[in-house]
Design an enzyme around this catalytic site. Structure first.
Site, PDB file in Angstrom:
ATOM      1  N   CYS A   1      -0.847  -7.468  -1.850  1.00 55.68           N
ATOM      2  CA  CYS A   1      -0.054  -6.280  -2.172  1.00 55.68           C
ATOM      3  C   CYS A   1      -0.959  -5.064  -2.346  1.00 55.68           C
ATOM      4  CB  CYS A   1       0.749  -6.522  -3.446  1.00 55.68           C
ATOM      5  SG  CYS A   1       1.746  -5.095  -3.949  1.00 55.68           S
TER       6      CYS A   1
ATOM      7  N   ASP B   1      11.430  -3.683  -4.701  1.00 53.80           N
ATOM      8  CA  ASP B   1      10.047  -3.334  -4.991  1.00 53.80           C
ATOM      9  C   ASP B   1       9.924  -2.765  -6.399  1.00 53.80           C
ATOM     10  OD1 ASP B   1       7.343  -3.248  -4.058  1.00 53.80           O
ATOM     11  OD2 ASP B   1       7.505  -1.082  -3.885  1.00 53.80           O
TER      12      ASP B   1
ATOM     13  N   TYR C   1       0.680   5.754   0.719  1.00 58.21           N
ATOM     14  CA  TYR C   1      -0.260   4.630   0.692  1.00 58.21           C
ATOM     15  C   TYR C   1      -1.466   4.854   1.603  1.00 58.21           C
ATOM     16  CZ  TYR C   1       3.091   2.034  -2.088  1.00 58.21           C
ATOM     17  OH  TYR C   1       3.930   1.636  -3.104  1.00 58.21           O
TER      18      TYR C   1
ATOM     19  N   GLU D   1       4.521 -12.048   0.736  1.00 58.77           N
ATOM     20  CA  GLU D   1       4.663 -10.629   1.081  1.00 58.77           C
ATOM     21  C   GLU D   1       5.456 -10.476   2.382  1.00 58.77           C
ATOM     22  OE1 GLU D   1       4.283  -7.711   0.063  1.00 58.77           O
ATOM     23  OE2 GLU D   1       2.768  -7.599  -1.490  1.00 58.77           O
TER      24      GLU D   1
ATOM     25  N   TYR E   1      -1.148  -3.065   1.319  1.00 64.38           N
ATOM     26  CA  TYR E   1      -0.381  -1.835   1.506  1.00 64.38           C
ATOM     27  C   TYR E   1      -1.276  -0.714   2.024  1.00 64.38           C
ATOM     28  CZ  TYR E   1       4.240  -3.008  -0.406  1.00 64.38           C
ATOM     29  OH  TYR E   1       5.501  -3.520  -0.580  1.00 64.38           O
TER      30      TYR E   1
END
Length: 223
Positions: A135, A44, A166, A209, A139
Site C-alpha cells: 500500500c 479506502d 500520489y 491489494e 501507491y
C-alpha cells in the site's frame, strides 16, 4: 540490493497484477466508471481507519524511541491530515462523511485489514511494515507510472487529482522513506527461510491489494 526490490522480484507476478490492474489503467485513461471509484473511495476511507491502527501497533512493536517517534508521526499524519484530505475528496465525488461512516466493510476490505493487523500482531515490526509496503510503496509506484501516461493529468480526467496526489513530491518522499525503513529494520543477513517468510507476507498483502482494486469493478451495477 534493497530488501523491497528483492521482495518485489520474488513476488513479481503478483506485483505486476497489482500495479497494472485494469482499475488503475482505466484511471489513467479517464474511463473508470464513476461508481467503481466511489466504491473504492468509501472502502479506502474505512481501510485508512485500520491502517491507523496498524501504525499504533507499530509504535508498540518499535524497538526504541526513535522508531516510536517515527511511527507516531505517521499515525498523526494519517489521523490529522490524510483522513481529512480523504473526506474532502469524497465530498467532491458526492460522498458525505455520513456516507463514509455508515457504509459496512466489504469482504475484500475486511480481509486486507485483518491480514495486516494479524501479520503485525504475530510478527515483529519488520513483518508489519512489509505487510503495509504494497500500500505505502505501491501507491507511489503506481501513481508515478500513471502520471507519465499522456492525458492522465489533464483537467478533464476525473482521476487526475488522485494520480497527482500520489505522484507528488510529498508522497514520493514517503515512498522512499518506507523503502529505506525496510532496510533499516532488516537484519544484516537474512537466512533463506526467513526471507521466504517475508516474501509470503509481502505476496499475500500484494494480492489483497489487487482484490481491493477488483472490488470496485465487481460492485458495478448491472445494466
Amino acid at each position: 540490493m534493497k530488501l523491497f526490490d528483492r521482495l518485489k522480484d520474488a513476488a513479481s507476478e503478483s506485483w505486476r497484477e497489482y500495479t497494472h490492474h485494469s482499475f488503475v489503467e482505466q484511471m489513467a485513461a479517464g474511463t473508470l466508471p464513476k461508481e467503481a471509484f466511489q466504491t473504492y473511495l468509501v472502502q479506502d476511507y474505512l481501510f485508512l481507519i485500520d491502517f491507523s491502527r496498524a501504525y499504533a501497533l507499530a509504535i508498540y512493536k518499535s524497538r526504541n524511541l526513535k522508531q516510536m517517534r517515527s511511527n507516531l508521526l505517521g499515525l498523526k499524519g494519517l489521523l490529522e491530515v490524510e483522513m481529512d484530505l480523504h473526506v474532502r475528496i469524497c465530498e467532491r465525488w458526492g460522498l458525505s462523511p455520513a456516507d463514509l461512516e455508515q457504509t459496512p466493510l466489504e469482504t475484500e476490505t475486511l480481509a486486507y485489514t485483518s491480514y495486516v493487523l494479524e501479520a503485525g500482531m504475530r510478527g515483529d515490526l519488520l513483518d508489519l511494515k512489509i505487510a503495509l509496503a504494497p500500500c505505502v510503496i505501491g501507491y507511489g509506484e503506481i501513481a508515478e507510472r500513471l502520471a507519465e501516461v499522456p492525458g492522465a493529468l489533464a483537467k478533464d480526467n476525473p482521476y487526475a487529482e488522485w494520480i497527482s496526489e500520489y505522484a507528488g513530491a510529498e508522497y514520493q518522499e514517503l515512498r522512499s522513506h518506507a523503502i529505506a525503513e525496510l532496510d533499516e529494520l532488516a537484519p544484516s543477513h537474512i537466512e533463506a527461510d526467513q526471507f521466504q517468510r517475508l516474501v509470503t507476507i509481502f505476496d499475500q498483502a500484494t494480492r489483497l491489494e489487487t482484490d481491493f482494486w477488483q472490488m470496485g469493478l465487481k460492485r458495478l451495477p448491472t445494466r
